[in-house]
Design a protein around this motif. Structure first.
Motif, PDB file in Angstrom:
ATOM      1  N   ARG A   1      18.055 -12.894  -3.615  1.00  0.00           N
ATOM      2  CA  ARG A   1      17.875 -12.863  -2.163  1.00  0.00           C
ATOM      3  C   ARG A   1      16.982 -14.003  -1.711  1.00  0.00           C
ATOM      4  NH1 ARG A   1      15.349  -8.261   0.272  1.00  0.00           N
ATOM      5  NH2 ARG A   1      16.291  -8.937   2.185  1.00  0.00           N
ATOM      6  N   GLY A   2      17.220 -14.478  -0.481  1.00  0.00           N
ATOM      7  CA  GLY A   2      16.342 -15.462   0.104  1.00  0.00           C
ATOM      8  C   GLY A   2      16.724 -16.911  -0.150  1.00  0.00           C
ATOM      9  N   TRP A   3      17.776 -17.129  -0.918  1.00  0.00           N
ATOM     10  CA  TRP A   3      18.182 -18.504  -1.211  1.00  0.00           C
ATOM     11  C   TRP A   3      19.521 -18.824  -0.575  1.00  0.00           C
ATOM     12  CZ3 TRP A   3      14.623 -21.663  -2.918  1.00  0.00           C
ATOM     13  CH2 TRP A   3      13.512 -21.116  -3.561  1.00  0.00           C
ATOM     14  N   ASN A   4      19.846 -18.172   0.522  1.00  0.00           N
ATOM     15  CA  ASN A   4      21.122 -18.383   1.206  1.00  0.00           C
ATOM     16  C   ASN A   4      21.034 -19.446   2.281  1.00  0.00           C
ATOM     17  OD1 ASN A   4      22.356 -16.380  -0.326  1.00  0.00           O
ATOM     18  ND2 ASN A   4      21.629 -14.794   1.031  1.00  0.00           N
ATOM     19  N   TYR A   5      20.108 -20.368   2.155  1.00  0.00           N
ATOM     20  CA  TYR A   5      19.945 -21.423   3.150  1.00  0.00           C
ATOM     21  C   TYR A   5      21.120 -22.383   3.076  1.00  0.00           C
ATOM     22  CZ  TYR A   5      15.225 -19.661   3.465  1.00  0.00           C
ATOM     23  OH  TYR A   5      14.146 -18.850   3.649  1.00  0.00           O
TER      24      TYR A   5
ATOM     25  N   TYR B   1      12.741 -25.407   2.796  1.00  0.00           N
ATOM     26  CA  TYR B   1      13.418 -24.243   2.229  1.00  0.00           C
ATOM     27  C   TYR B   1      14.854 -24.579   1.841  1.00  0.00           C
ATOM     28  CZ  TYR B   1       9.558 -21.224   3.630  1.00  0.00           C
ATOM     29  OH  TYR B   1       8.330 -20.638   3.760  1.00  0.00           O
ATOM     30  N   PHE B   2      15.525 -25.385   2.667  1.00  0.00           N
ATOM     31  CA  PHE B   2      16.892 -25.802   2.347  1.00  0.00           C
ATOM     32  C   PHE B   2      16.902 -26.602   1.044  1.00  0.00           C
ATOM     33  CE2 PHE B   2      20.166 -29.141   2.623  1.00  0.00           C
ATOM     34  CZ  PHE B   2      21.292 -28.333   2.552  1.00  0.00           C
ATOM     35  N   GLU B   3      15.991 -27.561   0.928  1.00  0.00           N
ATOM     36  CA  GLU B   3      15.936 -28.378  -0.288  1.00  0.00           C
ATOM     37  C   GLU B   3      15.603 -27.519  -1.512  1.00  0.00           C
ATOM     38  OE1 GLU B   3      13.274 -31.611   0.515  1.00  0.00           O
ATOM     39  OE2 GLU B   3      14.773 -32.657   1.736  1.00  0.00           O
ATOM     40  N   ALA B   4      14.708 -26.561  -1.354  1.00  0.00           N
ATOM     41  CA  ALA B   4      14.372 -25.673  -2.468  1.00  0.00           C
ATOM     42  C   ALA B   4      15.572 -24.823  -2.867  1.00  0.00           C
ATOM     43  CB  ALA B   4      13.195 -24.780  -2.088  1.00  0.00           C
TER      44      ALA B   4
ATOM     45  N   ARG C   1      19.881 -23.592  -6.680  1.00  0.00           N
ATOM     46  CA  ARG C   1      21.305 -23.385  -6.972  1.00  0.00           C
ATOM     47  C   ARG C   1      21.916 -24.572  -7.717  1.00  0.00           C
ATOM     48  NH1 ARG C   1      21.778 -21.478  -1.046  1.00  0.00           N
ATOM     49  NH2 ARG C   1      22.483 -23.611  -0.735  1.00  0.00           N
ATOM     50  N   ALA C   2      21.123 -25.599  -8.010  1.00  0.00           N
ATOM     51  CA  ALA C   2      21.590 -26.819  -8.686  1.00  0.00           C
ATOM     52  C   ALA C   2      22.751 -27.445  -7.914  1.00  0.00           C
ATOM     53  CB  ALA C   2      21.970 -26.530 -10.134  1.00  0.00           C
ATOM     54  N   GLU C   3      22.621 -27.500  -6.603  1.00  0.00           N
ATOM     55  CA  GLU C   3      23.634 -28.090  -5.736  1.00  0.00           C
ATOM     56  C   GLU C   3      23.107 -29.372  -5.122  1.00  0.00           C
ATOM     57  OE1 GLU C   3      24.808 -25.247  -2.786  1.00  0.00           O
ATOM     58  OE2 GLU C   3      25.413 -23.763  -4.270  1.00  0.00           O
ATOM     59  N   THR C   4      24.025 -30.194  -4.664  1.00  0.00           N
ATOM     60  CA  THR C   4      23.686 -31.415  -3.963  1.00  0.00           C
ATOM     61  C   THR C   4      24.042 -31.226  -2.495  1.00  0.00           C
ATOM     62  OG1 THR C   4      24.164 -32.701  -5.928  1.00  0.00           O
ATOM     63  CG2 THR C   4      24.096 -33.894  -3.848  1.00  0.00           C
ATOM     64  N   PRO C   5      23.148 -31.560  -1.575  1.00  0.00           N
ATOM     65  CA  PRO C   5      23.470 -31.407  -0.150  1.00  0.00           C
ATOM     66  C   PRO C   5      24.675 -32.275   0.219  1.00  0.00           C
ATOM     67  CG  PRO C   5      21.153 -31.962  -0.441  1.00  0.00           C
ATOM     68  CD  PRO C   5      21.810 -32.093  -1.769  1.00  0.00           C
ATOM     69  N   PRO C   6      25.512 -31.778   1.114  1.00  0.00           N
ATOM     70  CA  PRO C   6      26.648 -32.588   1.558  1.00  0.00           C
ATOM     71  C   PRO C   6      26.155 -33.815   2.321  1.00  0.00           C
ATOM     72  CG  PRO C   6      26.454 -30.602   2.883  1.00  0.00           C
ATOM     73  CD  PRO C   6      25.439 -30.502   1.782  1.00  0.00           C
TER      74      PRO C   6
END
Length: 66
Positions: A2-6, A45-48, A53-58
């Motif tokens: 929870r809490g990482w759905n940014y 928070y978005f960057e965290a 999630r080991a994702e790269t921002p679009p």
């Protein structure tokens, strides 16, 4: 977890709401408007969340930049 759905959209919404609140306060004649890092926190928070999630921002393409 929870809490990482940014998302990009939720981060933009938080920043836009902060701008809206400040604009409304000034339009109603406020001499002082206190802001508590809302835009900075939203981006952090978005960057965290992206790192968690080991994702790269679009990335924006030039066509979507404006």
């Amino acid at each position: 977890m929870r809490g990482w759905n940014y998302t990009v959209q939720s981060t933009e919404w938080i920043i836009a709401q902060g701008i809206l609140h400040v604009t409304n306060a000034v339009a109603q004649g406020a001499d002082i408007v206190l802001i508590d890092r809302a835009a900075h926190d939203a981006v952090a928070y978005f960057e965290a969340a992206m790192a968690f999630r080991a994702e790269t921002p679009p990335r924006l393409s030039n066509a979507n930049a404006f």
